[in-house]
Design an enzyme around this catalytic site. Structure first.
Site: not given
Length: 336
Positions: A152-154, A156-157
């Site tokens: 999810i980090y990737a 959102t980026k």
């Protein structure tokens, strides 16, 4: 005197970039929430150093607080905007994904609205090599597809890049998104591997080494990274300008993606050995399998960065580790 609005000035990269710009005579307006994702004392110490300059001021508030953000932005009237704030950490995104939606998507949207309303000559925003996901065609190039994020980090980026592109297209905002590759160095985050390893080795504790140490990363020293950002400030994309070789310039907007990496792939075990040498102590290693969402290797193609700025990061990882350890040992709260 140019005015630059930087989100995340109490963070690792924002602190280093602010220092560099203040040294060059910029006026810097910081914006940071000082969240407790990691030691707030470290964030306050970074801000205290920046506050020694009369050219620095900071607003302490969340990106999600639109009224505070809009007020600070309008009052400062920046020429340049550098968006570095957000929820960081690949592994933490497995535990608390909502914090990434709030900070990285809602927060980025709020900042884009401020730029749309009040203007800026150039918007630059941080992305990550994690957007390349499971791609195996290396080195990673900005023109490759990056539509399969593994965390999810990737995700959102990548969403931040997409939102910024739409604003660049609709409102003609010159925008550069830069993708970082495993940044390390003095004043780094305590959740980063190098910081955790150093702390554990000094204390005689075990370090967790994932994928049995057979992970490869393009480790980028922080001062190289912020120098690249500084140089990119001066090359805003222009819609319709001739494409450079392997250029990521959008055909529909003044928008470009640029990798910032060291262009060298270092094995995690070699990084550990460099750290052992710098510390003069051996690590107690606990070998573990690959973590969910992790990738076996990253490597940046930095040809576009070099074409645009004439610069390529090139700090050798052994020298970077030595400088990190030197800084770590200089901190009053750390052991030797």
């Amino acid at each position: 005197m140019r005015r630059v609005f930087i989100t995340g000035t109490a963070g690792f990269i924002g602190f280093h970039l602010s220092q560099l710009l203040l040294e060059e005579g910029f006026l810097v307006q910081g914006y940071d929430a000082l969240t407790d994702y990691y030691d707030v004392g470290l964030k306050k110490a970074r801000h205290a150093i920046l506050a020694r300059s009369n050219a620095f001021q900071a607003e302490i508030a969340l990106l999600e607080d639109m009224e505070r953000l809009r007020s600070a932005y309008r009052a400062f009237q920046p020429d340049i905007v550098v968006h570095l704030a957000g929820q960081a950490g690949v592994r933490y995104s497995l535990e608390n994904p909502r914090s990434y939606i709030d900070a990285n998507i809602v927060g980025t949207f709020n900042l884009l609205e401020c730029v749309r309303e009040s203007g800026a000559q150039h918007l630059l925003l941080a992305s990550t090599s994690s957007v390349y996901g499971g791609n195996t065609d290396m080195p990673f190039r900005e023109t490759q597809r990056a539509d399969a994020p593994l965390t999810i980090y990737a995700a959102t980026k990548k969403a931040g890049e997409a939102m910024a592109h739409s604003y660049a297209s609709l409102w003609n905002i010159p925008t550069t998104a830069f993708r970082f590759f495993t940044v390390y160095g003095p004043w780094g985050r305590p959740d980063m591997a190098l910081f955790k390893f150093t702390e554990a080795i000094i204390a005689g504790r075990t370090i967790d080494v994932y994928n049995h140490g057979e992970l490869y990363r393009d480790f980028t020293y922080v001062t190289d990274l912020v120098k690249a950002i500084r140089l990119l400030i001066d090359v805003p994309p222009v819609k319709g300008q001739p494409h450079l070789t392997e250029d990521s310039l959008s055909p529909a907007a003044p928008f470009r993606v640029v990798n910032i990496g060291n262009s060298s792939m270092v094995r995690l075990l070699d990084m550990v050995e460099a750290l052992e040498e710098a510390l003069g102590r051996k690590a107690i290693r606990n070998y573990l399998p690959m973590q969910p969402g992790d990738v076996p290797a990253t490597l940046a193609d930095t040809a576009l960065l070099h074409t645009l700025t004439g610069f390529r990061p090139d700090t050798d990882y052994r020298e970077g580790v030595r400088l990190f350890v030197e800084w770590y040992r200089s901190q009053p709260s750390q052991g030797n």
